[in-house]
Design an enzyme around this catalytic site. Structure first.
Site, PDB file in Angstrom:
ATOM      1  N   GLY A 107       0.839  -1.200   0.000  1.00 45.86           N
ATOM      2  CA  GLY A 107       0.000   0.000   0.000  1.00 45.86           C
ATOM      3  C   GLY A 107       0.871   1.246   0.000  1.00 45.86           C
ATOM      4  O   GLY A 107       2.099   1.161   0.101  1.00 45.86           O
ATOM      5  N   SER A 108       0.220   2.399  -0.071  1.00 46.44           N
ATOM      6  CA  SER A 108       0.982   3.637  -0.274  1.00 46.44           C
ATOM      7  C   SER A 108       1.765   4.065   0.975  1.00 46.44           C
ATOM      8  O   SER A 108       2.851   4.641   0.852  1.00 46.44           O
ATOM      9  CB  SER A 108       0.040   4.755  -0.723  1.00 46.44           C
ATOM     10  OG  SER A 108      -0.972   4.964   0.244  1.00 46.44           O
TER      11      SER A 108
ATOM     12  N   ASP B 206       3.517  -2.128   8.160  1.00 46.25           N
ATOM     13  CA  ASP B 206       2.455  -2.249   7.158  1.00 46.25           C
ATOM     14  C   ASP B 206       1.415  -1.150   7.380  1.00 46.25           C
ATOM     15  O   ASP B 206       1.384  -0.532   8.455  1.00 46.25           O
ATOM     16  CB  ASP B 206       1.806  -3.646   7.270  1.00 46.25           C
ATOM     17  CG  ASP B 206       1.152  -4.090   5.972  1.00 46.25           C
ATOM     18  OD1 ASP B 206       0.950  -3.236   5.072  1.00 46.25           O
ATOM     19  OD2 ASP B 206       0.819  -5.293   5.851  1.00 46.25           O
TER      20      ASP B 206
ATOM     21  N   ALA C 139      -2.879   0.165   6.975  1.00 41.98           N
ATOM     22  CA  ALA C 139      -4.209  -0.378   7.283  1.00 41.98           C
ATOM     23  C   ALA C 139      -5.260   0.528   6.666  1.00 41.98           C
ATOM     24  O   ALA C 139      -5.003   1.704   6.391  1.00 41.98           O
ATOM     25  CB  ALA C 139      -4.413  -0.468   8.794  1.00 41.98           C
ATOM     26  N   ASP C 140      -6.423  -0.039   6.454  1.00 43.40           N
ATOM     27  CA  ASP C 140      -7.544   0.759   5.939  1.00 43.40           C
ATOM     28  C   ASP C 140      -8.375   1.340   7.071  1.00 43.40           C
ATOM     29  O   ASP C 140      -8.917   2.434   6.947  1.00 43.40           O
ATOM     30  CB  ASP C 140      -8.407  -0.114   5.018  1.00 43.40           C
ATOM     31  CG  ASP C 140      -7.592  -0.632   3.857  1.00 43.40           C
ATOM     32  OD1 ASP C 140      -7.071   0.203   3.101  1.00 43.40           O
ATOM     33  OD2 ASP C 140      -7.436  -1.857   3.715  1.00 43.40           O
TER      34      ASP C 140
ATOM     35  N   GLY D 111      -5.575  -2.644  -0.715  1.00 46.88           N
ATOM     36  CA  GLY D 111      -4.630  -2.766  -1.838  1.00 46.88           C
ATOM     37  C   GLY D 111      -4.566  -4.169  -2.410  1.00 46.88           C
ATOM     38  O   GLY D 111      -3.790  -4.434  -3.332  1.00 46.88           O
TER      39      GLY D 111
ATOM     40  N   GLU E  37      -0.025 -10.384   3.503  1.00 50.15           N
ATOM     41  CA  GLU E  37       0.175  -9.498   4.665  1.00 50.15           C
ATOM     42  C   GLU E  37      -0.142 -10.243   5.961  1.00 50.15           C
ATOM     43  O   GLU E  37       0.577 -10.120   6.954  1.00 50.15           O
ATOM     44  CB  GLU E  37      -0.732  -8.271   4.557  1.00 50.15           C
ATOM     45  CG  GLU E  37      -0.282  -7.285   3.493  1.00 50.15           C
ATOM     46  CD  GLU E  37      -1.262  -6.154   3.248  1.00 50.15           C
ATOM     47  OE1 GLU E  37      -0.838  -5.119   2.746  1.00 50.15           O
ATOM     48  OE2 GLU E  37      -2.461  -6.304   3.547  1.00 50.15           O
TER      49      GLU E  37
ATOM     50  N   LYS F 125      -7.551   6.884   9.108  1.00 52.68           N
ATOM     51  CA  LYS F 125      -7.745   5.428   9.280  1.00 52.68           C
ATOM     52  C   LYS F 125      -8.288   5.058  10.662  1.00 52.68           C
ATOM     53  O   LYS F 125      -8.734   3.935  10.873  1.00 52.68           O
ATOM     54  CB  LYS F 125      -6.418   4.680   9.053  1.00 52.68           C
ATOM     55  CG  LYS F 125      -5.699   5.022   7.762  1.00 52.68           C
ATOM     56  CD  LYS F 125      -6.473   4.545   6.569  1.00 52.68           C
ATOM     57  CE  LYS F 125      -5.805   4.838   5.239  1.00 52.68           C
ATOM     58  NZ  LYS F 125      -4.497   4.278   5.049  1.00 52.68           N
TER      59      LYS F 125
HETATM   60  C1  5RP Z   1      -3.036  -3.527   1.248  1.00 52.85           C
HETATM   61  C2  5RP Z   1      -3.335  -2.972   2.567  1.00 52.85           C
HETATM   62  C3  5RP Z   1      -2.868  -1.581   2.836  1.00 52.85           C
HETATM   63  O1  5RP Z   1      -2.028  -1.605   3.928  1.00 52.85           O
HETATM   64  C4  5RP Z   1      -4.050  -0.715   3.105  1.00 52.85           C
HETATM   65  O2  5RP Z   1      -4.925  -0.796   1.999  1.00 52.85           O
HETATM   66  C5  5RP Z   1      -3.659   0.740   3.348  1.00 52.85           C
HETATM   67  O3  5RP Z   1      -3.187   1.303   2.162  1.00 52.85           O
HETATM   68  P1  5RP Z   1      -2.687   2.805   2.081  1.00 52.85           P
HETATM   69  O4  5RP Z   1      -1.475   2.910   2.928  1.00 52.85           O
HETATM   70  O5  5RP Z   1      -2.403   2.993   0.608  1.00 52.85           O
HETATM   71  O6  5RP Z   1      -3.801   3.695   2.551  1.00 52.85           O
HETATM   72  O7  5RP Z   1      -3.909  -3.579   3.435  1.00 52.85           O
HETATM   73  O8  5RP Z   1      -3.582  -4.811   1.107  1.00 52.85           O
END
Ligand code: 5RP
Length: 225
Positions: A29-30, A83, A85-86, A99, A105, A123
């Protein structure tokens, strides 16, 4: 502060958890990509670590930055994973998989001693579920699983690419995005989903995050379980 700057700040704050010689899980993810880029800078300055990426995309990014990599075949103990998270709730339960990398993950998180989640302030939620819960499914089972999840009260959508074809994960499966609205009992839902034949993995990460670093404006809020 814009989300982008908060993502960068959270990623930067996670660097202090990294020690020389460690095996590091590289999230997807970003926000995790920002961490990987910062880690790449540290490697260039001489930091010796090995990374285990959680997606093809993160692997390609890490390779392009010269970060030495290893695999779960070679090493089954990961000191720290960083990592994104959403969604994160007050008990550090997470929704992940926006993502599409939730399966690898979660596997990497399960082998990790200290799972560090980096996130911008958007988030942090009181109750999980506004973000659609990603569920990775075997293609053969997807209609059946979608029906069962709908019976639990969700509006279920097969994730598709812009041209309308289904999104395919790194493990060659499909993803159902499940709109539950507020999930009142994430632990129970996680159990129900895990018990459905055809579900490979779901995006509820419960009891996995050790530390969540939330960037809120100029501040970093550190949450621990
Ligand atoms: C990918 C994920 C990402 O960690 C999650 O979607 C957060 O992404 P972002 O940092 O782009 O907001 O779980 O599978």
């Amino acid at each position: 502060m814009a989300n982008d700057e908060e993502k960068e700040a959270a990623a930067r704050a996670s660097l202090r958890f990294i020690q020389p010689g460690q095996v590091i899980g590289l999230g997807s993810g970003s926000t995790a990509a920002r961490f990987i880029k910062l880690l790449g800078e540290e490697v260039r300055k001489g930091l010796r670590i090995r990374g285990i990426p959680t997606s093809v995309r993160s692997r390609e990014l890490a390779e392009s930055l010269g970060i030495p990599l290893t695999t779960l075949d070679e090493c089954q103990e990961i000191a720290v994973t960083v990592d994104g998270a959403d969604e994160v709730d007050p008990q550090l339960r997470l929704i992940k998989g926006g993502g599409g990398a939730l399966l690898r993950e979660k596997i990497v998180a399960s082998a990790t001693r200290q799972e560090i989640i980096v996130a911008d302030a958007s988030k942090q939620v009181a109750t999980l579920g506004k973000f659609p819960l990603p569920v990775e499914v075997i293609r053969f089972s997807q209609a059946l699983v979608a029906k069962k999840i709908a019976a639990l009260g969700a509006h279920v959508e097969l994730r598709t690419l812009s041209e309308g074809k289904p999104y395919v994960t790194d493990e060659n499966n499909h993803i159902l995005d499940c709109h539950f609205g507020a999930i009142q009992d994430p632990d129970k839902l996680a159990q129900q989903l895990s018990e459905m034949p055809g579900v490979v993995e779901h995006g509820l990460f419960i009891g996995m995050a050790s530390v969540v670093l939330v960037a809120r404006g100029n501040e970093i809020v550190e949450l621990r379980r």
